[in-house]
Design a protein around this motif. Structure first.
Motif, PDB file in Angstrom:
ATOM      1  N   THR A  10     -43.598 -63.331  11.416  1.00 18.83           N
ATOM      2  CA  THR A  10     -42.815 -63.280  12.693  1.00 18.83           C
ATOM      3  C   THR A  10     -41.436 -62.935  12.264  1.00 18.83           C
ATOM      4  N   GLU A  13     -40.986 -59.056  12.377  1.00 19.66           N
ATOM      5  CA  GLU A  13     -41.153 -57.768  13.337  1.00 19.66           C
ATOM      6  C   GLU A  13     -39.566 -58.604  13.376  1.00 19.66           C
ATOM      7  N   ARG A  14     -39.264 -59.515  14.297  1.00 19.54           N
ATOM      8  CA  ARG A  14     -38.010 -60.348  14.975  1.00 19.54           C
ATOM      9  C   ARG A  14     -36.814 -59.156  14.482  1.00 19.54           C
ATOM     10  N   SER A  17     -37.566 -55.497  15.275  1.00 19.81           N
ATOM     11  CA  SER A  17     -36.552 -55.727  16.766  1.00 19.81           C
ATOM     12  C   SER A  17     -35.646 -56.341  17.611  1.00 19.81           C
ATOM     13  N   GLU A  18     -34.731 -56.861  16.942  1.00 13.53           N
ATOM     14  CA  GLU A  18     -33.432 -57.755  17.677  1.00 13.53           C
ATOM     15  C   GLU A  18     -31.965 -57.084  16.264  1.00 13.53           C
ATOM     16  N   THR A  79     -41.625 -51.415  16.721  1.00 11.39           N
ATOM     17  CA  THR A  79     -40.606 -52.059  16.852  1.00 11.39           C
ATOM     18  C   THR A  79     -39.720 -51.166  17.709  1.00 11.39           C
TER      19      THR A  79
END
Length: 183
Positions: A10, A13-14, A17-18, A79
């Motif tokens: 996670t 992926e974060r 994404s950020e 992403t």
């Protein structure tokens, strides 16, 4: 990748994404790819009529299929700020393992020719990588120009091409000023 369905955490992926990675050549490195070979081996063992030689020949392809079916790269590439590329590595616990795929992926992710040359210049033992980029960046451009009819093949043009190719081999010395003079 022992549990290949959870190859991406996670947190990873974060991150993609950020965190804006547009100006940073980030690549995803999947280590322990050999764990998928074990999964592939167990799956293929049940295939009737498969010889031992055929079994071991099919393992790498099946491992790649398992990786593709797990959609690991697909999830990362969707992403907001995906890595530029990925590489799967196996046997990273072994001394002197071949890191050629990692170097090639990293060089490709750099994009900028000057940065690519800087990385390649440190790889004095990886002649294949030097040759690959000399061909990709120089020889193919000359071939394309020749096919389009915009290249005048003169002695000066041949010397210029030789110099551009030689730039990808900074750890070598010049033996002859021009091979054209020897023709």
């Amino acid at each position: 990748m022992n549990d290949y369905h959870r190859a991406i955490t996670t947190a990873e992926e974060r991150f993609f994404s950020e965190c804006d990675t547009e100006n940073v050549p980030v690549i995803a490195v999947f280590t322990k790819f050999d764990a998928l070979s074990a999964v592939a081996l167990s799956e293929l063992r049940s295939t009737p009529g498969l010889t031992r030689e055929d079994l071991f020949e099919r393992i790498p392809k099946r491992a790649e299929e398992i990786f593709a079916n797990a959609n690991v790269w697909g999830r990362l590439s969707e992403t907001q700020h995906p890595p530029r590329n990925y590489v799967c590595l196996a046997n990273m616990n072994i001394d002197k393992v071949d890191c050629g795929p990692l170097l090639e992926c990293t060089t490709g992710a750099l994009g900028d020719e000057a940065l690519q040359m800087l990385l390649i210049s440190t790889q004095q033992t990886n002649l294949e990588l030097c040759i690959t980029y000399a061909v990709k960046r120089v020889a193919l451009a000359y071939i394309e120009r020749a096919c389009q009819g915009s290249l005048q093949v003169s002695k000066d043009e041949c010397i210029r091409m030789q110099k551009e190719i030689a730039r990808w081999f900074p750890h070598t010395g010049v033996v002859s000023r021009s091979m054209v003079a020897q023709w």
